[in-house]
Design an enzyme around this catalytic site. Sequence first.
Site, PDB file in Angstrom:
ATOM      1  N   ASP A 159     -10.686   2.695  -3.316  1.00 22.64           N
ATOM      2  CA  ASP A 159     -11.118   1.123  -2.907  1.00 22.64           C
ATOM      3  C   ASP A 159     -12.551   1.133  -3.127  1.00 22.64           C
ATOM      4  O   ASP A 159     -13.500   1.777  -3.200  1.00 22.64           O
ATOM      5  CB  ASP A 159     -11.132   1.177  -1.288  1.00 22.64           C
ATOM      6  CG  ASP A 159      -9.715   0.968  -0.595  1.00 22.64           C
ATOM      7  OD1 ASP A 159      -8.672   1.074  -1.424  1.00 22.64           O
ATOM      8  OD2 ASP A 159      -9.733   1.025   0.369  1.00 22.64           O
ATOM      9  N   ASP A 202       0.954  -0.982  -0.081  1.00 19.13           N
ATOM     10  CA  ASP A 202       0.017   0.060  -0.212  1.00 19.13           C
ATOM     11  C   ASP A 202       0.869   1.251   0.196  1.00 19.13           C
ATOM     12  O   ASP A 202       2.194   1.118  -0.053  1.00 19.13           O
ATOM     13  CB  ASP A 202      -1.010  -0.064   1.163  1.00 19.13           C
ATOM     14  CG  ASP A 202      -2.123   0.809   1.011  1.00 19.13           C
ATOM     15  OD1 ASP A 202      -2.295   1.438   0.038  1.00 19.13           O
ATOM     16  OD2 ASP A 202      -3.275   0.312   1.680  1.00 19.13           O
ATOM     17  N   GLU A 218       0.234  -0.328  -5.048  1.00 18.90           N
ATOM     18  CA  GLU A 218      -0.790   0.693  -5.301  1.00 18.90           C
ATOM     19  C   GLU A 218      -0.314   2.112  -5.533  1.00 18.90           C
ATOM     20  O   GLU A 218      -0.896   3.228  -5.621  1.00 18.90           O
ATOM     21  CB  GLU A 218      -1.584   0.917  -3.780  1.00 18.90           C
ATOM     22  CG  GLU A 218      -2.251  -0.274  -3.179  1.00 18.90           C
ATOM     23  CD  GLU A 218      -3.507  -0.440  -2.765  1.00 18.90           C
ATOM     24  OE1 GLU A 218      -3.930   0.908  -2.452  1.00 18.90           O
ATOM     25  OE2 GLU A 218      -4.122  -1.465  -2.630  1.00 18.90           O
ATOM     26  N   TRP A 219       0.812   2.038  -6.414  1.00 21.02           N
ATOM     27  CA  TRP A 219       1.746   3.043  -6.750  1.00 21.02           C
ATOM     28  C   TRP A 219       0.891   3.905  -7.426  1.00 21.02           C
ATOM     29  O   TRP A 219       0.852   5.445  -7.021  1.00 21.02           O
ATOM     30  CB  TRP A 219       3.004   2.509  -7.598  1.00 21.02           C
ATOM     31  CG  TRP A 219       4.065   3.315  -8.155  1.00 21.02           C
ATOM     32  CD1 TRP A 219       3.800   4.759  -7.995  1.00 21.02           C
ATOM     33  CD2 TRP A 219       5.106   2.817  -8.477  1.00 21.02           C
ATOM     34  NE1 TRP A 219       5.174   5.385  -8.376  1.00 21.02           N
ATOM     35  CE2 TRP A 219       5.834   4.068  -9.031  1.00 21.02           C
ATOM     36  CE3 TRP A 219       5.576   1.743  -9.194  1.00 21.02           C
ATOM     37  CZ2 TRP A 219       7.148   4.313  -9.633  1.00 21.02           C
ATOM     38  CZ3 TRP A 219       6.985   1.763  -9.681  1.00 21.02           C
ATOM     39  CH2 TRP A 219       7.505   2.828 -10.092  1.00 21.02           C
ATOM     40  N   PRO A 220       0.201   3.872  -8.412  1.00 16.82           N
ATOM     41  CA  PRO A 220      -0.214   5.013  -9.493  1.00 16.82           C
ATOM     42  C   PRO A 220      -1.578   5.453  -8.691  1.00 16.82           C
ATOM     43  O   PRO A 220      -2.038   6.583  -8.801  1.00 16.82           O
ATOM     44  CB  PRO A 220      -0.901   4.273 -10.769  1.00 16.82           C
ATOM     45  CG  PRO A 220      -1.014   2.727 -10.414  1.00 16.82           C
ATOM     46  CD  PRO A 220       0.133   2.463  -9.318  1.00 16.82           C
ATOM     47  N   LEU A 221      -2.217   4.832  -7.819  1.00 17.94           N
ATOM     48  CA  LEU A 221      -3.287   5.350  -6.940  1.00 17.94           C
ATOM     49  C   LEU A 221      -2.954   6.587  -6.180  1.00 17.94           C
ATOM     50  O   LEU A 221      -3.598   7.628  -6.108  1.00 17.94           O
ATOM     51  CB  LEU A 221      -3.790   4.133  -6.090  1.00 17.94           C
ATOM     52  CG  LEU A 221      -4.894   4.758  -4.847  1.00 17.94           C
ATOM     53  CD1 LEU A 221      -5.930   5.190  -5.671  1.00 17.94           C
ATOM     54  CD2 LEU A 221      -5.148   3.394  -4.000  1.00 17.94           C
ATOM     55  N   TYR A 222      -1.766   6.481  -5.484  1.00 17.61           N
ATOM     56  CA  TYR A 222      -1.195   7.442  -4.691  1.00 17.61           C
ATOM     57  C   TYR A 222      -0.469   8.537  -5.737  1.00 17.61           C
ATOM     58  O   TYR A 222      -0.137   9.626  -5.263  1.00 17.61           O
ATOM     59  CB  TYR A 222      -0.285   7.020  -3.790  1.00 17.61           C
ATOM     60  CG  TYR A 222      -1.114   6.223  -2.580  1.00 17.61           C
ATOM     61  CD1 TYR A 222      -1.549   6.848  -1.554  1.00 17.61           C
ATOM     62  CD2 TYR A 222      -1.258   5.126  -2.951  1.00 17.61           C
ATOM     63  CE1 TYR A 222      -2.212   6.087  -0.705  1.00 17.61           C
ATOM     64  CE2 TYR A 222      -1.855   4.148  -1.875  1.00 17.61           C
ATOM     65  CZ  TYR A 222      -2.527   4.925  -0.758  1.00 17.61           C
ATOM     66  OH  TYR A 222      -3.234   4.342   0.158  1.00 17.61           O
TER      67      TYR A 222
END
Length: 425
Positions: free
Chosen positions: A235, A174, A207-211
Site C-alpha cells: 500500500d 482484496d 490484488e492478485w499478484p500482490l499476494y
Amino acid sequence: MTATMKLVSRVRRLGCVLAFCFLALFLWGLRVARALDNGLAMTPTMGWLHWERFMCNVNCQEEPDSCVSEKLFLQIAEIMASDGWKDVGYEYLCIDDCWMAPERDSEGRLQADSKRFPGGIRRLANYVHSKGLKLGIYADVGNKTCAGFPGSFGYYDIDAETFADWGVDLLKFDGCYCDSIKHLADGYKHMSLALNRTGRSIVYSCEWPLYMWPIFKPNYTEIREYCNHWRNFADVYDSWQSIRSILDWTTSNQERIVPVAGPGGWNDPDMLVIGNFGLSRDQQITQMALWAIMAAPLLMSNDLRHISLEAKALLQDKDVIAINQDPLGKQGYRLRKEDNFEVWERPLSNLAWAVAMVNLQEIGGPRSYTISLTSLGQGLACNPDCLITQLLPVKRKLGFYEWTSSLKTQINPTGTVLLRLERAS
C-alpha cells in the site's frame, strides 16, 4: 551546397535510416497479451478511493466528517461533479474496506452498515450516477476483508449478483485471509467470471499478484485475462519513502510487468496521495508525472473538500492526464539511472513520446541534467527533429530540436521535469 549543409543532410538521412531500423526492432520486441474481455478500462481508470486518507475510521459519533460513511461519499460525489474533477476524467467514486455490516443478511448477502450507510449502497449508487459518476466498491477473495469484515470466499456468485443489483461499476477485490495460493487464484478467476455473468459492466481491480509475490512469481499473462488492473506492491503511504519504494520496485521488475500492460489491463502502483500532508510540492509533481508515464490508474485518495489550489491544479492538469490516458496504451519505463538522476520514457500515439527526468538527490539545491535526444525513444523520439514542450513543473514551449541536439534542464531535489516530444516534420 556547402560542406556544412551536406554534412547536416547526411546526418539527417542517417537518422531516418536508423529510425526505421529501431522501429522494426521496437515493434518486433512488443508482446501482446490477451486482456479481460469486458470492454472496460481501455485507458487507465480515473477516480477517487477513500482508503489512504480515511482508512477504516468508523467512529462517526466523534469524527462525523472523516468517518467512512454515506455522508462522506455524497459530499465527495458532489464535489467531483461540480468542481471540475469529472470534466477532466475522474469518474469513479470508490468505497474501500469498512463499509460493510459485521454480518451478512439472512439470505447470505453482504449489507452495508446501517448506521453509517442508512440508505444502503443502491441509493448511494443512484445518487452517484445522477451526478454522471460511477460507483466502486470493495470486497475480499478470502474469508474476511483486511479489516475483518465478511469476505467473499464461498459467496462469489451471490456477491457479484448483489453488486450488479446495487448498480456498482467497479469492484476492488482484496486478497486478505485466503488460506492457499490455489484458493487465491481460483477466487480471483471465479469472481471475474461471476461479474461478467451478471451482464453489468463492472471494472475488476485485483490484488492478485500482490499476494502471490511473497511465494511465487505471478503469471501476468493469466492475470491480465481476468483483471482490468492489478496491484503488485505494498500500500502507498503519504510519504516520499513510500513513493520511492513503489518506483524502485517497478523499475526492478519492469521487464516482467511493462509488456503486459495495455488497453483493458494495467499495472496499478496504488493511489495518488497528492493534496495530503506528506509530500512536498516537488514530490507531488514526481508522483503525478511518473503515474502518467506508467499508465497507472489515477485513483486519488485525499479530501477534495479541503484541497489546496496548487494540488488541485496538478491533479487536474489536462496535458499530464492526456499522457496517462494516451490511446496507444503502452506503459512507460525507466530508460536509465545515473548520478542520482533517472530518465523515464513512454511511447505515445502519433509518434509522440513522454519523457520524465527525476532528480533523486535529497540534499542540496536544483541540479542540471543534460540529455542527448538521440538516446530517447530508442532513437525515434526526435528523429529527424521534434518540438518539445515542458509540461511539469510548469508548462512552457522549449521549441524546435534536431535529432543530434542535447537538452539541458534544472531539476529540484526529489522533483521531476516532464516533457512531451512531438514530430516537427
